[in-house]
Motif scaffolding. Structure first.
Motif: not given
Lengths: 287, 190
Positions: B100, A61-62, B119, A47-58
């Protein structure tokens, strides 16, 4: 190698693409040490920085799916990429401290119950006695060890070494016969994905780091992160133009140096993939 | 450290918002006493429209609309320098994340839509293949931003040096990864 559990290698996506030289040299380093490490089967992106960019759960989970695979195998996870290491450690911490997060994982059939250790290759090498195994000492090579952000700054769980002045890469490369530079830029941020979205900002950050490496008289910069390597490599010629550097600094993966010192053939270490030519450094080493 | 808007616009605060961000981030924003170490440590502060320490104060005050409009949480790359240095143990980067994420979940205009798109392309490739694919990510993002021409030399340089894998790596059980995306619904983007 600490612990009896076998290690399963989690390469991460970048090491199959822009960071292919990292993966090649990780394998060569492990092979030279006689460490047999299999790849974690069917691993997925952390998920790198992109998963926590949009969602804490993703973001949890990834990596959790990978931890579950390791648990099922009875293995600990071996990481090389700094970002993957950060995400896996962070996810392990959250799954074992937050009941809500553990429930969220269970709800998606991600069966992780804890107990998997995430170990970075630098820690493994630091605990391995390298003396007597160095057949090509990196004599006269002055290395600026560059950690970037994610290896040393993992709030709550702790990074692989001190967050302000880490020394673990220096110890490993000193054991390989290299000279290490004392410099200020080792934990500064390279701008990460801003290189794609705000190149002028990333360019400034890269330039700041390079200025310090030059000041310290480094022959090359060693990294443990595919994105740091890419940014310092790709944005270097523009930064050099702005700063008026008289030469470019090769940006290598620390594993390329360990593999070289351990006797691996330079042809197998992906040096041809570097944008800043590595040849001057290799000639100085007489490889 | 008070953002000017807090003084100029009484009645524009939403005191109930601070606890919302505290819960979402898992960080105790109320502990921030405004020392500014996060701002002094932040590599991107010079480019931010609201400095990290000011953003913390603005969250405490509940200046919701002002904070949701800030580009700062989009420029934050999560380097965590603020987090390891905060004397009160607050992970400011996680507060940036929560702010964000709250803005994205609410919908409406995004302060830095280009960074959001980057992203989204990244996650799109993960959902498709189970692993990120840097080639599709860069091509898709570049096309959507209309800067394919400017980005081509970089792409070509990487390709020439054998650094862009053209064919994606598919994992076997992609369904399991897609399920994780489904679990978070629209929040994962399209």
């Amino acid at each position: 190698m600490g612990g009896e559990k076998p290690l399963a290698l989690y390469p991460g996506c970048s090491l199959q693409s822009t960071g292919a030289a990292y993966l090649a040299s990780v394998h060569e380093t492990l092979r030279a040490l006689g460490l047999r490490v299999n790849e974690l089967p069917d691993w997925n992106c952390c998920g790198a920085s992109s998963a926590h960019f949009v969602d804490p759960e993703l973001a949890v989970l990834l990596p959790a799916r990978n931890l579950a695979i390791a648990e099922d195998l009875g293995a600990d996870v071996l990481t090389a990429c700094a970002a993957c290491h950060h995400r896996l450690v962070q996810a392990e911490h959250e799954l074992s401290t937050s009941e809500a997060m553990a429930r969220a994982a269970a709800k998606q059939d991600v069966a992780y119950h804890g107990g998997v250790r995430v170990r970075h290759l630098l820690s493994v090498l630091d605990e391995t006695d390298l003396s007597g195994r160095i057949c090509r000492p990196l004599k006269g090579l002055r290395v600026a060890c560059y950690y970037g952000c994610l290896l040393v700054r993992i709030p709550r769980s702790g990074g692989i070494d001190d967050s302000e002045n880490p020394d673990i890469m220096e110890r490993v490369l000193r054991a390989c016969g290299a000279e290490v530079a004392d410099w200020q830029g080792k934990t500064w941020c390279c701008g990460a994905s801003l290189a794609a979205t705000a190149p002028e900002l990333a360019g400034d950050l890269v330039q700041r780091i390079l200025v310090q490496a030059h000041r310290a008289g480094a022959d090359c910069i060693a990294t443990a992160c595919p994105l740091c390597q890419l940014n310092l490599d790709l944005l270097q010629s523009a930064a050099a133009e702005r700063s008026g550097f008289d030469r470019l600094l090769p940006v290598v993966f620390f594993t390329q140096l360990t593999a070289l010192a351990l006797g691996a053939s330079p042809r197998r270490l992906g040096f041809g993939k570097h944008l800043v030519a590595v040849r001057p450094m290799m000639e100085a080493l007489a490889v | 450290m008070l953002p000017r808007e807090a003084r100029a616009l009484p009645g524009r605060t939403d005191p109930a918002w601070a606890p919302v961000i505290e819960t979402a981030s898992g960080e105790r924003v109320g502990l921030c006493f405004g020392c500014g170490i996060c701002t002094g440590s932040c590599p991107l502060a010079p480019a931010m429209d609201m400095l990290p320490s000011r953003l913390m104060k603005a969250v405490q005050l509940g200046l919701k609309e002002r904070v949701l409009k800030a580009t700062a949480p989009y420029l934050c790359v999560g380097c965590e320098t603020c987090a390891v240095r905060c004397p009160n143990g607050i992970d400011v980067a996680r507060v940036m994340d929560a702010v964000r994420q709250a803005g994205l979940a609410r919908g409406g205009p995004v302060p830095r839509v280009d960074i959001q798109r980057f992203h989204q392309w990244f996650l799109r490739t993960v959902r498709l293949f189970g692993r990120a694919h840097e080639g599709l990510l860069s091509a898709g993002f570049s096309l959507q931003q209309g800067r394919l021409r400017e980005d081509l030399p970089t792409g070509w340089a990487l390709m020439r040096h054998g650094r862009l894998a053209l064919w994606p790596h598919f994992i076997r059980r992609r369904r399991e990864v897609r399920r994780l995306f489904r679990a978070i619904g629209q929040r994962g983007g399209r």
